[in-house]
Design a protein around this motif. Structure first.
Motif, PDB file in Angstrom:
ATOM      1  N   HIS A 180     -33.496   2.569 -22.221  1.00 18.72           N
ATOM      2  CA  HIS A 180     -33.306   3.364 -20.871  1.00 18.72           C
ATOM      3  C   HIS A 180     -32.960   3.187 -19.276  1.00 18.72           C
ATOM      4  CE1 HIS A 180     -37.425   2.504 -20.143  1.00 18.72           C
ATOM      5  NE2 HIS A 180     -37.413   3.010 -19.128  1.00 18.72           N
ATOM      6  N   PHE A 181     -32.830   1.757 -18.863  1.00 18.04           N
ATOM      7  CA  PHE A 181     -32.613   1.641 -17.906  1.00 18.04           C
ATOM      8  C   PHE A 181     -31.495   0.934 -17.794  1.00 18.04           C
ATOM      9  CE2 PHE A 181     -36.768  -0.013 -17.562  1.00 18.04           C
ATOM     10  CZ  PHE A 181     -38.009   0.549 -16.692  1.00 18.04           C
ATOM     11  N   ASP A 182     -29.943   0.945 -19.239  1.00 15.47           N
ATOM     12  CA  ASP A 182     -29.224   0.521 -19.189  1.00 15.47           C
ATOM     13  C   ASP A 182     -28.545   1.681 -19.380  1.00 15.47           C
ATOM     14  OD1 ASP A 182     -28.701  -2.222 -18.949  1.00 15.47           O
ATOM     15  OD2 ASP A 182     -29.506  -2.117 -21.148  1.00 15.47           O
ATOM     16  N   PHE A 183     -28.831   2.509 -20.505  1.00 20.03           N
ATOM     17  CA  PHE A 183     -28.672   3.688 -20.731  1.00 20.03           C
ATOM     18  C   PHE A 183     -29.863   5.295 -20.260  1.00 20.03           C
ATOM     19  CE2 PHE A 183     -26.624   0.652 -23.262  1.00 20.03           C
ATOM     20  CZ  PHE A 183     -25.207   0.683 -23.201  1.00 20.03           C
ATOM     21  N   PRO A 184     -29.711   5.806 -19.485  1.00 24.41           N
ATOM     22  CA  PRO A 184     -30.693   6.506 -18.611  1.00 24.41           C
ATOM     23  C   PRO A 184     -30.244   7.843 -19.201  1.00 24.41           C
ATOM     24  CG  PRO A 184     -29.770   5.972 -16.950  1.00 24.41           C
ATOM     25  CD  PRO A 184     -28.701   5.365 -17.836  1.00 24.41           C
ATOM     26  N   GLY A 185     -28.762   7.919 -18.874  1.00 26.59           N
ATOM     27  CA  GLY A 185     -29.350   9.509 -19.992  1.00 26.59           C
ATOM     28  C   GLY A 185     -28.559  10.796 -18.794  1.00 26.59           C
ATOM     29  N   VAL A 186     -28.185  11.538 -18.430  1.00 23.81           N
ATOM     30  CA  VAL A 186     -27.680  12.774 -18.057  1.00 23.81           C
ATOM     31  C   VAL A 186     -28.983  13.225 -16.887  1.00 23.81           C
ATOM     32  CG1 VAL A 186     -26.795  14.877 -17.010  1.00 23.81           C
ATOM     33  CG2 VAL A 186     -25.766  14.813 -19.140  1.00 23.81           C
ATOM     34  N   VAL A 187     -30.770  12.992 -17.778  1.00 24.42           N
ATOM     35  CA  VAL A 187     -31.569  14.146 -17.450  1.00 24.42           C
ATOM     36  C   VAL A 187     -32.483  12.504 -17.408  1.00 24.42           C
ATOM     37  CG1 VAL A 187     -31.265  16.113 -16.206  1.00 24.42           C
ATOM     38  CG2 VAL A 187     -31.473  15.599 -18.115  1.00 24.42           C
ATOM     39  N   PRO A 188     -33.263  12.508 -17.005  1.00 24.10           N
ATOM     40  CA  PRO A 188     -34.875  11.619 -17.503  1.00 24.10           C
ATOM     41  C   PRO A 188     -35.417  12.183 -18.445  1.00 24.10           C
ATOM     42  CG  PRO A 188     -35.369  12.133 -15.152  1.00 24.10           C
ATOM     43  CD  PRO A 188     -33.913  12.965 -15.453  1.00 24.10           C
ATOM     44  N   ARG A 189     -36.199  11.468 -19.032  1.00 21.65           N
ATOM     45  CA  ARG A 189     -36.410  12.415 -20.511  1.00 21.65           C
ATOM     46  C   ARG A 189     -38.325  11.560 -20.356  1.00 21.65           C
ATOM     47  NH1 ARG A 189     -35.588  18.195 -21.982  1.00 21.65           N
ATOM     48  NH2 ARG A 189     -33.558  17.699 -22.323  1.00 21.65           N
ATOM     49  N   THR A 190     -39.190  12.032 -20.288  1.00 19.82           N
ATOM     50  CA  THR A 190     -40.785  11.987 -20.709  1.00 19.82           C
ATOM     51  C   THR A 190     -41.296  10.774 -22.019  1.00 19.82           C
ATOM     52  OG1 THR A 190     -43.452  12.205 -21.378  1.00 19.82           O
ATOM     53  CG2 THR A 190     -41.685  13.630 -22.422  1.00 19.82           C
ATOM     54  N   PHE A 191     -42.012   9.816 -21.883  1.00 16.68           N
ATOM     55  CA  PHE A 191     -42.342   8.871 -22.800  1.00 16.68           C
ATOM     56  C   PHE A 191     -43.309   9.092 -23.510  1.00 16.68           C
ATOM     57  CE2 PHE A 191     -39.354   6.213 -20.848  1.00 16.68           C
ATOM     58  CZ  PHE A 191     -38.738   4.363 -21.918  1.00 16.68           C
ATOM     59  N   VAL A 192     -43.980  10.904 -23.373  1.00 20.36           N
ATOM     60  CA  VAL A 192     -45.573  10.645 -23.885  1.00 20.36           C
ATOM     61  C   VAL A 192     -45.914  10.983 -25.134  1.00 20.36           C
ATOM     62  CG1 VAL A 192     -47.120  12.620 -24.100  1.00 20.36           C
ATOM     63  CG2 VAL A 192     -46.666  11.931 -21.458  1.00 20.36           C
ATOM     64  N   GLY A 193     -44.385  11.696 -25.626  1.00 21.03           N
ATOM     65  CA  GLY A 193     -43.902  11.899 -27.178  1.00 21.03           C
ATOM     66  C   GLY A 193     -43.791  10.760 -27.903  1.00 21.03           C
ATOM     67  N   ALA A 194     -42.703  10.016 -27.641  1.00 19.66           N
ATOM     68  CA  ALA A 194     -42.831   8.161 -28.177  1.00 19.66           C
ATOM     69  C   ALA A 194     -43.800   7.299 -28.269  1.00 19.66           C
ATOM     70  CB  ALA A 194     -41.591   8.137 -27.087  1.00 19.66           C
ATOM     71  N   PHE A 195     -44.691   7.416 -27.287  1.00 22.97           N
ATOM     72  CA  PHE A 195     -45.607   7.077 -26.962  1.00 22.97           C
ATOM     73  C   PHE A 195     -46.645   7.347 -28.186  1.00 22.97           C
ATOM     74  CE2 PHE A 195     -45.325   5.037 -22.663  1.00 22.97           C
ATOM     75  CZ  PHE A 195     -45.835   3.577 -23.174  1.00 22.97           C
ATOM     76  N   PHE A 196     -47.149   8.480 -28.412  1.00 26.62           N
ATOM     77  CA  PHE A 196     -47.860   8.893 -30.009  1.00 26.62           C
ATOM     78  C   PHE A 196     -47.417   8.538 -30.597  1.00 26.62           C
ATOM     79  CE2 PHE A 196     -49.557  12.721 -31.952  1.00 26.62           C
ATOM     80  CZ  PHE A 196     -50.879  12.257 -31.637  1.00 26.62           C
ATOM     81  N   VAL A 197     -46.809   8.629 -31.073  1.00 22.27           N
ATOM     82  CA  VAL A 197     -45.777   9.052 -32.350  1.00 22.27           C
ATOM     83  C   VAL A 197     -45.383   7.106 -32.662  1.00 22.27           C
ATOM     84  CG1 VAL A 197     -43.730   8.843 -34.207  1.00 22.27           C
ATOM     85  CG2 VAL A 197     -44.306  10.625 -32.316  1.00 22.27           C
ATOM     86  N   SER A 198     -45.232   6.750 -31.865  1.00 24.52           N
ATOM     87  CA  SER A 198     -45.276   4.978 -31.800  1.00 24.52           C
ATOM     88  C   SER A 198     -46.454   4.980 -31.702  1.00 24.52           C
ATOM     89  CB  SER A 198     -44.704   3.708 -30.835  1.00 24.52           C
ATOM     90  OG  SER A 198     -43.295   4.731 -30.465  1.00 24.52           O
ATOM     91  N   ILE A 199     -47.319   4.769 -30.896  1.00 16.60           N
ATOM     92  CA  ILE A 199     -49.491   4.594 -31.655  1.00 16.60           C
ATOM     93  C   ILE A 199     -49.828   4.705 -32.998  1.00 16.60           C
ATOM     94  CG2 ILE A 199     -51.366   4.871 -30.830  1.00 16.60           C
ATOM     95  CD1 ILE A 199     -50.038   5.487 -28.237  1.00 16.60           C
ATOM     96  N   LEU A 200     -49.459   5.843 -33.705  1.00 19.66           N
ATOM     97  CA  LEU A 200     -49.735   6.055 -35.410  1.00 19.66           C
ATOM     98  C   LEU A 200     -48.870   5.538 -36.588  1.00 19.66           C
ATOM     99  CD1 LEU A 200     -49.917  10.361 -34.501  1.00 19.66           C
ATOM    100  CD2 LEU A 200     -51.750   8.533 -34.682  1.00 19.66           C
ATOM    101  N   ALA A 201     -47.364   5.031 -35.594  1.00 20.88           N
ATOM    102  CA  ALA A 201     -46.485   4.258 -36.221  1.00 20.88           C
ATOM    103  C   ALA A 201     -46.756   2.681 -36.451  1.00 20.88           C
ATOM    104  CB  ALA A 201     -45.580   4.357 -36.459  1.00 20.88           C
ATOM    105  N   SER A 202     -47.626   2.354 -35.158  1.00 20.35           N
ATOM    106  CA  SER A 202     -47.510   0.989 -35.008  1.00 20.35           C
ATOM    107  C   SER A 202     -47.729   0.079 -36.532  1.00 20.35           C
ATOM    108  CB  SER A 202     -48.119   0.824 -33.536  1.00 20.35           C
ATOM    109  OG  SER A 202     -49.530   1.213 -33.719  1.00 20.35           O
TER     110      SER A 202
END
Length: 499
Positions: free
Chosen positions: A58-80
């Motif tokens: 996301h530092f190289d390709f931040p997108g038009v607007v920033p998005r939250t990492f909260v959901g990504a963290f939750f899913v990643s923790i369960l998948a890890s």
């Protein structure tokens, strides 16, 4: 043993049916598009780069607007744990994409189960059964339930809110919607407002108690997203507030296309609900209880219709309630099918459900062909393993390819290297050190077209069976550097198409 088995299927049979369909979509169409790119790249980086933030996409390709990492963290923790086990046996990273999507699908279906259990308690087993049948015969909910969209993460919380709403836990329902609004999708406010107003007007909640309960939840959610996302983005940030400002205050979302006011009712809802569309209207007429639940959701769609930029995923949260109303109508038709008039309606309903299955098959076939660059990169990996000839294989992925099926989960380890550098003119590629190009252009000087991948272009009516066929055309061209000795060592055919 038979009794236990029967008990198990009675308790979890519907879950197995819906989960099987959702899992089939994951394995059949694993790749993701631009709308999912932030969360899918975030999940990859959390799982593979961990605390090394400088390597995050996301530092190289931040997108038009920033998005939250909260959901990504939750899913990643369960998948890890599963991803860690796969890494230990050196499975390709693409398998991790299956895992995170399956985990997200399980979360979504768990929340849908919670809502469905409340349907059973309030309206009976038969309505629950028709709710499952209608959901299974549709395409979009089960196809999207595993896709890492902000809309889907919000959808999980909306399902919980619907369940609490049916159960009579109105404050809990409001808290779920506040969580979804503040962290994942600010537009859920358009659902929260009419629902809160209805609960106040019907005296289902106390204004003072609602303010205290919701204010506390809002503060906690704002604190959570600011703490997490300020660390991850390295600046003080509340992502959904910036999204709200960009889309609603500045009205910049219309730059991505507009539709007329009626589009949700004349295109999006008919495609997503299919047989449920006429049935949900009938359900409102047949059972006055359902109006209490349909009215705020209908208001949500109406309010959203005022925004010029429209997409089906924006209103996916409305589908479960409309399906509930349709299931009530289906149950009534089933129970009265012995009467002549009702029997005609019942036969018509069966025809609608069969038609839904046909439409779902067409939607699936079109979606399967809608991720051409994912298939292109997979084919390149299988055909272009030339580690005997070169130290590194440099692959450039243009913008079209990056948003139509490729994520970091699709990348292979050394000797493969990847670049998504933007702004390179076609004539400049011959002066760069790229071994392969994934590009939307068929001819690039200094490169040879190795193969093309076709993608979905449209639907065509035809004589005979089936009456509908998909139109495909070349979408992604894979080129090889003709100056590179390793390319010439390969017996690449002339540019061939992969369907």
């Amino acid at each position: 043993m038979a009794g236990k088995s029967e008990n198990f299927f009675k308790l979890y049979g519907y879950d197995l049916l819906l989960a099987s369909i959702a899992a089939f979509y994951v394995f059949a169409v694993p790749y993701t598009k631009v709308e999912e790119s932030f969360n899918v790249q975030a999940m990859h980086d959390i799982l593979y780069h961990k605390h090394h933030l400088e390597q995050y996409d996301h530092f190289d390709f931040p997108g038009v607007v920033p998005r939250t990492f909260v959901g990504a963290f939750f899913v990643s923790i369960l998948a890890s744990p599963i991803v860690l086990a796969m890494n230990l046996v050196h499975l390709p990273k693409l398998y991790s994409l299956y895992v995170v999507r399956l985990v997200l699908g399980c979360i979504t279906l768990f929340t849908l189960r919670f809502f469905r259990v409340q349907i059973r308690k309030k309206f009976g087993y038969q309505v629950e059964a028709f709710f499952v049948i209608l959901t299974a015969s549709q395409f979009h909910v089960l196809f999207y339930c595993s896709r890492p969209l902000p809309n889907v993460l919000a959808f999980c919380l909306v399902n919980l809110a619907y369940g609490y709403w049916l159960r009579g836990s109105f404050y809990a329902a409001l808290r779920c919607l506040i969580f979804a609004t503040i962290i994942f999708r600010c537009d859920i406010l358009l659902l929260l407002a009419p629902l809160g107003l209805e609960l106040l007007l019907t005296k289902s909640i106390s204004l003072w108690k609602a303010v205290i309960s919701c204010f506390g939840t809002a503060l906690c959610c704002i604190g959570l997203t600011i703490v997490v996302d300020s660390v991850m983005w390295r600046r003080l940030l509340w992502p959904e507030f910036e999204v709200f400002w960009f889309n609603s205050v500045l009205n910049r979302s219309s730059e991505w296309g507009t539709h007329p006011f009626h589009w949700y009712f004349t295109s999006a809802l008919p495609r997503s609900l299919l047989a449920s569309y006429p049935l949900f209207v009938l359900g409102v007429l047949l059972d006055r209880r359902i109006s209490f639940y349909v009215l705020p959701v209908l208001s949500f769609v109406l309010l959203y219709s005022k925004l010029p930029h429209k997409e089906l995923r924006f209103i996916i949260s409305s589908i479960p309630i409309f399906n509930l109303s349709a299931a009530i109508a289906a149950s009534r038709l089933y129970n009265n099918r012995r009467k002549s008039f009702w029997n005609l309606l019942y036969i018509g309903m069966l025809g609608l459900i069969l038609g839904s299955l046909g439409c779902t098959l067409i939607f699936f076939m079109a979606s399967y062909e809608n991720y051409p660059s994912g298939y292109a990169l997979k084919a390149l990996h299988s055909r272009g393993n030339m580690s005997n000839y070169v130290d590194e294989l440099q692959v450039h992925i243009d913008t079209f390819s990056a948003i139509n099926g490729i994520s970091r989960f699709c990348e292979n380890d050394y000797p493969w290297r990847y670049s998504k550098e933007e702004g390179i003119h076609l004539e400049e590629f011959q002066n760069r050190n790229f071994t392969f190009l994934l590009n939307e252009h068929s001819d690039i000087e200094g490169f040879k077209c190795l193969f093309t991948v076709n993608g979905f272009s449209g639907v065509r009516l035809q004589k005979g069976f089936p009456p509908i066929s998909l139109v495909k055309e070349p979408k992604v061209f894979v080129h090889g550097n003709i100056r590179s000795a390793d390319i010439m060592h390969r017996s690449w055919p002339q540019c061939t198409a992969i369907s």
